[in-house]
Design a protein around this motif. Structure first.
Motif, PDB file in Angstrom:
ATOM      1  N   VAL A  29       5.387  -4.967 -13.509  1.00 52.89           N
ATOM      2  CA  VAL A  29       4.076  -4.772 -12.884  1.00 52.89           C
ATOM      3  C   VAL A  29       4.172  -4.886 -11.370  1.00 52.89           C
ATOM      4  O   VAL A  29       3.415  -4.250 -10.642  1.00 52.89           O
ATOM      5  CB  VAL A  29       3.063  -5.798 -13.442  1.00 52.89           C
ATOM      6  N   THR A  30       5.132  -5.668 -10.885  1.00 53.61           N
ATOM      7  CA  THR A  30       5.287  -5.835  -9.439  1.00 53.61           C
ATOM      8  C   THR A  30       6.286  -4.841  -8.842  1.00 53.61           C
ATOM      9  O   THR A  30       6.177  -4.498  -7.663  1.00 53.61           O
ATOM     10  CB  THR A  30       5.750  -7.270  -9.114  1.00 53.61           C
ATOM     11  N   THR A  31       7.245  -4.382  -9.630  1.00 52.53           N
ATOM     12  CA  THR A  31       8.272  -3.476  -9.112  1.00 52.53           C
ATOM     13  C   THR A  31       7.693  -2.119  -8.736  1.00 52.53           C
ATOM     14  O   THR A  31       7.981  -1.577  -7.661  1.00 52.53           O
ATOM     15  CB  THR A  31       9.392  -3.282 -10.147  1.00 52.53           C
ATOM     16  N   ILE A  32       6.885  -1.553  -9.616  1.00 55.07           N
ATOM     17  CA  ILE A  32       6.349  -0.206  -9.378  1.00 55.07           C
ATOM     18  C   ILE A  32       5.467  -0.166  -8.131  1.00 55.07           C
ATOM     19  O   ILE A  32       5.646   0.722  -7.279  1.00 55.07           O
ATOM     20  CB  ILE A  32       5.587   0.298 -10.622  1.00 55.07           C
ATOM     21  N   PRO A  33       4.524  -1.082  -7.951  1.00 60.45           N
ATOM     22  CA  PRO A  33       3.738  -1.059  -6.712  1.00 60.45           C
ATOM     23  C   PRO A  33       4.596  -1.212  -5.456  1.00 60.45           C
ATOM     24  O   PRO A  33       4.282  -0.618  -4.412  1.00 60.45           O
ATOM     25  CB  PRO A  33       2.786  -2.255  -6.879  1.00 60.45           C
ATOM     26  N   ALA A  34       5.662  -1.996  -5.547  1.00 57.69           N
ATOM     27  CA  ALA A  34       6.548  -2.132  -4.387  1.00 57.69           C
ATOM     28  C   ALA A  34       7.169  -0.784  -4.029  1.00 57.69           C
ATOM     29  O   ALA A  34       7.338  -0.454  -2.842  1.00 57.69           O
ATOM     30  CB  ALA A  34       7.651  -3.144  -4.691  1.00 57.69           C
ATOM     31  N   MET A  35       7.497   0.014  -5.035  1.00 54.66           N
ATOM     32  CA  MET A  35       8.062   1.343  -4.791  1.00 54.66           C
ATOM     33  C   MET A  35       7.008   2.273  -4.197  1.00 54.66           C
ATOM     34  O   MET A  35       7.318   3.106  -3.339  1.00 54.66           O
ATOM     35  CB  MET A  35       8.618   1.912  -6.091  1.00 54.66           C
ATOM     36  N   LEU A  56       4.447   1.313  -2.294  1.00 54.75           N
ATOM     37  CA  LEU A  56       4.220   0.890  -0.918  1.00 54.75           C
ATOM     38  C   LEU A  56       5.367   1.306  -0.008  1.00 54.75           C
ATOM     39  O   LEU A  56       5.146   1.644   1.164  1.00 54.75           O
ATOM     40  CB  LEU A  56       4.039  -0.634  -0.859  1.00 54.75           C
ATOM     41  N   ALA A  57       6.575   1.292  -0.524  1.00 49.58           N
ATOM     42  CA  ALA A  57       7.747   1.619   0.302  1.00 49.58           C
ATOM     43  C   ALA A  57       7.645   3.012   0.905  1.00 49.58           C
ATOM     44  O   ALA A  57       8.076   3.252   2.039  1.00 49.58           O
ATOM     45  CB  ALA A  57       9.019   1.500  -0.528  1.00 49.58           C
ATOM     46  N   GLY A  58       7.061   3.943   0.153  1.00 46.54           N
ATOM     47  CA  GLY A  58       6.925   5.301   0.672  1.00 46.54           C
ATOM     48  C   GLY A  58       5.507   5.682   1.007  1.00 46.54           C
ATOM     49  O   GLY A  58       5.252   6.802   1.460  1.00 46.54           O
ATOM     50  N   ARG A  59       4.537   4.770   0.751  1.00 51.65           N
ATOM     51  CA  ARG A  59       3.108   5.052   0.917  1.00 51.65           C
ATOM     52  C   ARG A  59       2.725   6.336   0.189  1.00 51.65           C
ATOM     53  O   ARG A  59       1.904   7.139   0.658  1.00 51.65           O
ATOM     54  CB  ARG A  59       2.714   5.157   2.387  1.00 51.65           C
ATOM     55  N   GLN A  60       3.327   6.522  -0.985  1.00 51.75           N
ATOM     56  CA  GLN A  60       3.035   7.680  -1.823  1.00 51.75           C
ATOM     57  C   GLN A  60       3.610   7.411  -3.212  1.00 51.75           C
ATOM     58  O   GLN A  60       4.284   6.410  -3.425  1.00 51.75           O
ATOM     59  CB  GLN A  60       3.656   8.938  -1.248  1.00 51.75           C
ATOM     60  N   ILE A  61       3.340   8.328  -4.139  1.00 46.30           N
ATOM     61  CA  ILE A  61       3.886   8.191  -5.480  1.00 46.30           C
ATOM     62  C   ILE A  61       5.367   8.570  -5.435  1.00 46.30           C
ATOM     63  O   ILE A  61       5.707   9.690  -5.050  1.00 46.30           O
ATOM     64  CB  ILE A  61       3.138   9.091  -6.475  1.00 46.30           C
ATOM     65  N   ALA A  86      15.182   0.474  -3.651  1.00 44.51           N
ATOM     66  CA  ALA A  86      15.430   1.695  -4.418  1.00 44.51           C
ATOM     67  C   ALA A  86      14.862   2.920  -3.711  1.00 44.51           C
ATOM     68  O   ALA A  86      15.442   4.007  -3.755  1.00 44.51           O
ATOM     69  CB  ALA A  86      14.818   1.567  -5.811  1.00 44.51           C
ATOM     70  N   VAL A  87      13.732   2.755  -3.039  1.00 44.12           N
ATOM     71  CA  VAL A  87      13.077   3.879  -2.367  1.00 44.12           C
ATOM     72  C   VAL A  87      13.632   4.103  -0.972  1.00 44.12           C
ATOM     73  O   VAL A  87      13.864   5.247  -0.546  1.00 44.12           O
ATOM     74  CB  VAL A  87      11.549   3.639  -2.292  1.00 44.12           C
ATOM     75  N   THR A  88      13.870   3.034  -0.237  1.00 43.20           N
ATOM     76  CA  THR A  88      14.223   3.158   1.181  1.00 43.20           C
ATOM     77  C   THR A  88      15.711   2.975   1.478  1.00 43.20           C
ATOM     78  O   THR A  88      16.183   3.386   2.540  1.00 43.20           O
ATOM     79  CB  THR A  88      13.445   2.124   2.021  1.00 43.20           C
ATOM     80  N   ASP A 133      -3.671   1.921  -3.628  1.00 45.14           N
ATOM     81  CA  ASP A 133      -3.857   2.093  -2.192  1.00 45.14           C
ATOM     82  C   ASP A 133      -2.767   3.002  -1.617  1.00 45.14           C
ATOM     83  O   ASP A 133      -3.048   3.905  -0.813  1.00 45.14           O
ATOM     84  CB  ASP A 133      -3.809   0.724  -1.514  1.00 45.14           C
ATOM     85  N   SER A 134      -1.535   2.772  -2.040  1.00 49.40           N
ATOM     86  CA  SER A 134      -0.417   3.567  -1.532  1.00 49.40           C
ATOM     87  C   SER A 134      -0.446   4.986  -2.075  1.00 49.40           C
ATOM     88  O   SER A 134      -0.115   5.947  -1.369  1.00 49.40           O
ATOM     89  CB  SER A 134       0.910   2.898  -1.913  1.00 49.40           C
ATOM     90  N   ALA A 135      -0.829   5.130  -3.350  1.00 50.69           N
ATOM     91  CA  ALA A 135      -0.861   6.458  -3.960  1.00 50.69           C
ATOM     92  C   ALA A 135      -1.921   7.347  -3.324  1.00 50.69           C
ATOM     93  O   ALA A 135      -1.702   8.547  -3.106  1.00 50.69           O
ATOM     94  CB  ALA A 135      -1.113   6.323  -5.462  1.00 50.69           C
ATOM     95  N   ILE A 136      -3.070   6.762  -3.008  1.00 50.39           N
ATOM     96  CA  ILE A 136      -4.148   7.543  -2.380  1.00 50.39           C
ATOM     97  C   ILE A 136      -3.785   7.910  -0.946  1.00 50.39           C
ATOM     98  O   ILE A 136      -4.141   8.983  -0.452  1.00 50.39           O
ATOM     99  CB  ILE A 136      -5.464   6.739  -2.410  1.00 50.39           C
TER     100      ILE A 136
END
Length: 326
Positions: free
Chosen positions: A52-58, A60-65, A185-187, A314-317
């Protein structure tokens, strides 16, 4: 059918296959029991909270899906790493689990999994998690996953758990690492927002775990684990829960520069909601009334989910960030 049974015209081999081509129901149930026992070693309910915490961190890392494949690979590798740490923890703490009502149904206590099998399972899962993350995500995420497993086993389980009442404070750092792994993983890097998310979970862990410890105080005392509710008064524990809860809620606001009003609103509202129940627990303890620490324990799970889901949405929008000059 074995040669001996064939010679006597018997067919009592339990591995025989029915004429329909299906195996006997007893064998299928046995396989399911074995698979279920090994899966239980990994403590899937604990892993759910980590994911539940890992996915939102990903997000936020890109400020997108992020890429669905990257998310899937990170979750698979992260799940295997968490499962490895949990399984090895079960091996080390089997003696404790036997005397605690909360854990007496775990596979090693019930002898549904041999100790050697659990050890091999945990080690293989750890190696496999590093391989999956390295091959499908990046080297940094693999290194962080291995470091998390080692920290959980050697620092928390072997070093702190049976020696200090601050065990979950510092040992809980292992449970904070999924957000850092998700960011990496994202950055391919680890930047300050990842450490802020780490801090949110770090300060969330003591209230969450001490509430559980208040409920199962006798269990921990019987097992010789010096959890804070075992070695301190209920008043002291409740006060510490309130202190950590305030720090946790304040810490969530450090993410405002990289988020929008949407996250900020949910972080403040959810924080106020959780603080109300933390203070209610302290007030009940102070008045000598019957307390319900498990209510706070369950609400702590809900609180963390709300904060991190808000972070993901927030990041996805992709709303404009507040960019506050902290």
């Amino acid at each position: 059918m074995s040669l001996v049974n064939a010679a006597h015209g018997r067919s009592d081999d339990t591995s025989a296959v029915h004429p329909t081509g299906e195996r006997p129901h007893g064998e299928r149930r046995s396989v399911r029991r074995v698979v279920g026992a090994y899966a239980a070693l990994a403590k899937p309910r604990v892993i759910e909270l980590l994911l539940v915490t890992t996915i939102p961190a990903m997000f936020l890392a890109g400020r997108q899906i992020p890429s669905p494949w990257l998310v899937l690979a990170t979750l698979v590798g992260g799940t295997m790493a968490a499962g490895s740490a949990n399984a090895l923890n079960c091996v080390i703490d089997a003696d404790i689990d036997k005397v605690m009502n909360r854990t007496k149904r775990r596979p090693l206590v019930k002898d549904s999994v041999p100790r050697r099998g659990a050890l091999i399972f945990g080690l293989v899962m750890g190696v496999a998690s590093a391989a999956v993350l390295y091959l499908t995500v990046n080297l940094l995420s693999a290194i962080l996953a291995v470091a998390t497993i080692l920290f959980y086993i050697f620092v928390y389980t072997l070093g702190l758990k049976r020696r200090t009442s601050q065990n979950v404070v510092w040992g809980g750092a292992a449970g904070c690492m999924p957000v850092v792994i998700g960011w990496a993983a994202v950055t391919g890097t680890v930047q300050w927002p990842a450490f802020v998310m780490f801090g949110v979970i770090f300060f969330w862990t003591p209230p969450h775990t001490w509430a559980l410890g208040m409920k199962y105080r006798d269990d921990y005392e019987r097992a010789g684990v010096p959890m804070l509710p075992v070695v301190a008064t209920a008043q002291h524990v409740a006060r510490q829960i309130v202190i950590y809860s305030w720090v946790m809620v304040a810490w969530t606001l450090l993410l405002l520069p990289v988020t929008s009003w949407l996250y900020g609103t949910f972080a403040i509202l959810a924080g106020g909601w959780f603080l109300f129940y933390a203070h209610s627990l302290q007030a009940a303890v102070r008045r000598g009334e019957e307390t319900k620490p498990m209510a706070l324990f369950h609400r702590s799970n809900t609180y963390l989910m709300i904060v991190f889901v808000a972070l993901a949405v927030d990041s996805a929008i992709g709303l404009p960030t507040l960019g506050l000059p902290f």
